[in-house]
Design an enzyme around this catalytic site. Structure first.
Site, PDB file in Angstrom:
ATOM      1  N   HIS A  14      42.232  51.114  37.206  1.00 41.81           N
ATOM      2  CA  HIS A  14      40.849  50.658  36.979  1.00 41.81           C
ATOM      3  C   HIS A  14      40.445  49.772  38.148  1.00 41.81           C
ATOM      4  O   HIS A  14      40.675  48.563  38.137  1.00 41.81           O
ATOM      5  CB  HIS A  14      40.767  49.912  35.640  1.00 41.81           C
ATOM      6  CG  HIS A  14      39.372  49.502  35.260  1.00 41.81           C
ATOM      7  ND1 HIS A  14      38.999  49.291  33.949  1.00 41.81           N
ATOM      8  CD2 HIS A  14      38.258  49.258  35.991  1.00 41.81           C
ATOM      9  CE1 HIS A  14      37.716  48.932  33.903  1.00 41.81           C
ATOM     10  NE2 HIS A  14      37.248  48.892  35.134  1.00 41.81           N
ATOM     11  N   HIS A  16      37.156  49.650  41.083  1.00 38.73           N
ATOM     12  CA  HIS A  16      35.941  50.198  41.689  1.00 38.73           C
ATOM     13  C   HIS A  16      36.036  49.918  43.182  1.00 38.73           C
ATOM     14  O   HIS A  16      36.098  48.745  43.584  1.00 38.73           O
ATOM     15  CB  HIS A  16      34.703  49.518  41.107  1.00 38.73           C
ATOM     16  CG  HIS A  16      34.613  49.633  39.615  1.00 38.73           C
ATOM     17  ND1 HIS A  16      33.852  50.596  38.989  1.00 38.73           N
ATOM     18  CD2 HIS A  16      35.212  48.928  38.613  1.00 38.73           C
ATOM     19  CE1 HIS A  16      33.976  50.462  37.669  1.00 38.73           C
ATOM     20  NE2 HIS A  16      34.796  49.463  37.422  1.00 38.73           N
ATOM     21  N   HIS A 194      34.155  53.404  30.613  1.00 32.52           N
ATOM     22  CA  HIS A 194      34.189  51.989  30.257  1.00 32.52           C
ATOM     23  C   HIS A 194      33.648  51.899  28.831  1.00 32.52           C
ATOM     24  O   HIS A 194      32.568  52.437  28.542  1.00 32.52           O
ATOM     25  CB  HIS A 194      33.270  51.171  31.165  1.00 32.52           C
ATOM     26  CG  HIS A 194      33.831  50.888  32.524  1.00 32.52           C
ATOM     27  ND1 HIS A 194      34.304  51.856  33.360  1.00 32.52           N
ATOM     28  CD2 HIS A 194      33.977  49.704  33.183  1.00 32.52           C
ATOM     29  CE1 HIS A 194      34.728  51.293  34.484  1.00 32.52           C
ATOM     30  NE2 HIS A 194      34.543  49.992  34.408  1.00 32.52           N
ATOM     31  N   GLU A 197      34.025  46.697  26.609  1.00 32.11           N
ATOM     32  CA  GLU A 197      34.129  45.533  27.505  1.00 32.11           C
ATOM     33  C   GLU A 197      33.184  44.474  26.915  1.00 32.11           C
ATOM     34  O   GLU A 197      33.627  43.433  26.429  1.00 32.11           O
ATOM     35  CB  GLU A 197      33.707  45.921  28.930  1.00 32.11           C
ATOM     36  CG  GLU A 197      33.715  44.766  29.930  1.00 32.11           C
ATOM     37  CD  GLU A 197      33.179  45.172  31.325  1.00 32.11           C
ATOM     38  OE1 GLU A 197      32.488  46.214  31.428  1.00 32.11           O
ATOM     39  OE2 GLU A 197      33.447  44.432  32.293  1.00 32.11           O
ATOM     40  N   ASP A 275      39.841  45.772  38.573  1.00 28.35           N
ATOM     41  CA  ASP A 275      38.414  46.057  38.368  1.00 28.35           C
ATOM     42  C   ASP A 275      37.620  45.914  39.679  1.00 28.35           C
ATOM     43  O   ASP A 275      37.369  46.914  40.344  1.00 28.35           O
ATOM     44  CB  ASP A 275      37.842  45.147  37.268  1.00 28.35           C
ATOM     45  CG  ASP A 275      36.604  45.712  36.580  1.00 28.35           C
ATOM     46  OD1 ASP A 275      36.248  46.872  36.862  1.00 28.35           O
ATOM     47  OD2 ASP A 275      36.003  44.994  35.753  1.00 28.35           O
TER      48      ASP A 275
HETATM   49  N1  ADE Z   1      31.120  48.464  37.678  1.00 24.33           N
HETATM   50  C1  ADE Z   1      31.981  47.750  38.399  1.00 24.33           C
HETATM   51  N2  ADE Z   1      32.718  46.972  37.599  1.00 24.33           N
HETATM   52  C2  ADE Z   1      32.309  47.198  36.336  1.00 24.33           C
HETATM   53  C3  ADE Z   1      32.680  46.698  35.064  1.00 24.33           C
HETATM   54  N3  ADE Z   1      33.638  45.797  34.909  1.00 24.33           N
HETATM   55  N4  ADE Z   1      32.031  47.171  33.999  1.00 24.33           N
HETATM   56  C4  ADE Z   1      31.068  48.061  34.131  1.00 24.33           C
HETATM   57  N5  ADE Z   1      30.677  48.560  35.288  1.00 24.33           N
HETATM   58  C5  ADE Z   1      31.296  48.133  36.390  1.00 24.33           C
HETATM   59 ZN    ZN Z   2      35.329  48.508  35.702  1.00 20.95          ZN
END
Ligand code: ADE
Ligand code: ZN
Length: 330
Positions: A14, A16, A194, A197, A275
């Site tokens: 996970h 980005h 996702h 969260e 993340d």
């Molecule tokens: N894009 C980048 N990080 C994210 C996250 N933690 N939740 C949703 N979208 C994201």
């Molecule tokens: Zn994320």
């Protein structure tokens, strides 16, 4: 403990890529590509990284991505991330990228994926880090835009393992993307999303039942729904948990309030991930270290978390067994 954290072979599931853009590289790319930034120095940019929730982070994260324009820029971004992985003992990565963040600014899908893929290939050849790439849809955009993005990805299908779903969660439930995920599954992609969260457990159920996800990204709010917890445990559905992200975005008030250890002890297949490390203060090892500082984690827990990351990946069984036996020997 610290030595073990670095030594354990770990997979990151996970991450980005746009969230691994360090301020120094952001300024370098801004200069290279003649992009004006809203901050005048690395320090003032870093000071702006104070967030109240997911949206306050996303607003600044999308601004930062505006410096990514050329294939070389995407290469440099990905390569810098892989170098950090090497330092942290990460042996396999399955990073996400958000094509719409770039195509909506006129950067072509091909520019983005070519730069990223070239760096991932070099990562395997020069650093010994294996990888698969995941393309994510932005859920605050329309279903139509997701369908267009899926079509743009088809010429590069062999470079993508899965389709994901990210961005503003509340108000954009997984069901909004059921049809486009059905199409992605027909094309042979795995699916991820996702969910849970900031969103409620019902979004996790939707991700599982409607989008047929192989893993849930975050998923920490599953803890509020006992039936869902039992389902995750029985089916061994992995959660890609991001501890530093969760505290920075105030999903948990402090690391000692994080539920990852309780989930692990109940038998949920939780994994540790970073993340958006440049925004949240640390890469994979820093996330393990932050947990070990605030929660009563022992050697067995750490080995289980690393093993979970290997098992939850899309690696072949042979590759998984190699890494799992290395973990067992530590
Ligand atoms: N894009 C980048 N990080 C994210 C996250 N933690 N939740 C949703 N979208 C994201
Ligand atoms: Zn994320």
């Amino acid at each position: 403990m610290e030595k073990l954290i670095y030594a354990l072979p770990k997979a990151e599931l996970h991450l980005h890529l746009e969230g691994s853009l360090e301020p120094e590289l952001m300024f370098e790319l801004a200069e290279r590509n003649n992009v004006e930034l809203a901050y005048d120095s690395v320090e003032s940019l870093r000071q702006a990284y104070q967030f109240d929730n997911l949206q306050s982070f996303l607003d600044i994260y999308y601004q930062g991505a505006s410096v990514l324009i050329t294939e070389q820029g995407f290469y440099d971004l990905t390569w810098a991330y892989l170098l950090r992985c090497k330092e942290d003992g990460v042996v396999h990565v399955e990073p996400f990228f958000d094509p719409q963040t770039h195509t909506d600014r006129g950067v072509s899908f091909s520019t983005v994926i070519k730069g990223i893929s070239a760096a991932l290939q070099d990562g395997e050849a020069k650093l010994g880090i294996s990888s698969f790439l995941v393309m994510s849809f932005l859920r605050h955009l329309s279903e139509e835009s997701a369908f267009e993005t899926l079509e743009q990805a088809l010429p590069f299908k062999d470079q993508l393992i899965a389709i994901g779903l990210d961005s503003s969660e509340l108000g954009h439930p997984p069901e909004k993307f059921q049809r486009v995920f059905e199409k992605a599954l027909e094309y042979g992609f795995f699916t991820l999303a996702h969910a849970g969260e900031e969103g409620p457990p019902s979004y996790i159920w939707q991700a599982l039942e409607l989008l047929k996800v192989s893993r849930v990204d975050h998923g920490v709010r599953a803890f509020e729904d006992e039936e869902l917890m039992q389902h995750l445990i029985a089916e061994q559905i992995p959660l890609t948990v991001c501890p530093l992200s969760n505290t920075k975005l105030k999903v948990f008030a402090s690391m000692s309030d994080h539920n990852i250890l309780k989930m692990l002890e109940r038998g949920v297949k939780v994994t540790v991930n970073s993340d958006d490390p440049s925004y949240f203060g640390g890469y994979v090892a820093a996330n393990y270290l932050a947990l070990a500082e605030s929660l009563p984690l022992d050697v067995q827990h750490l080995k289980q978390l690393a093993s979970n990351s290997i098992e939850a990946s899309f690696m072949s069984e042979v590759q998984k067994q190699e890494h799992l036996s290395s973990i067992a020997q530590l």
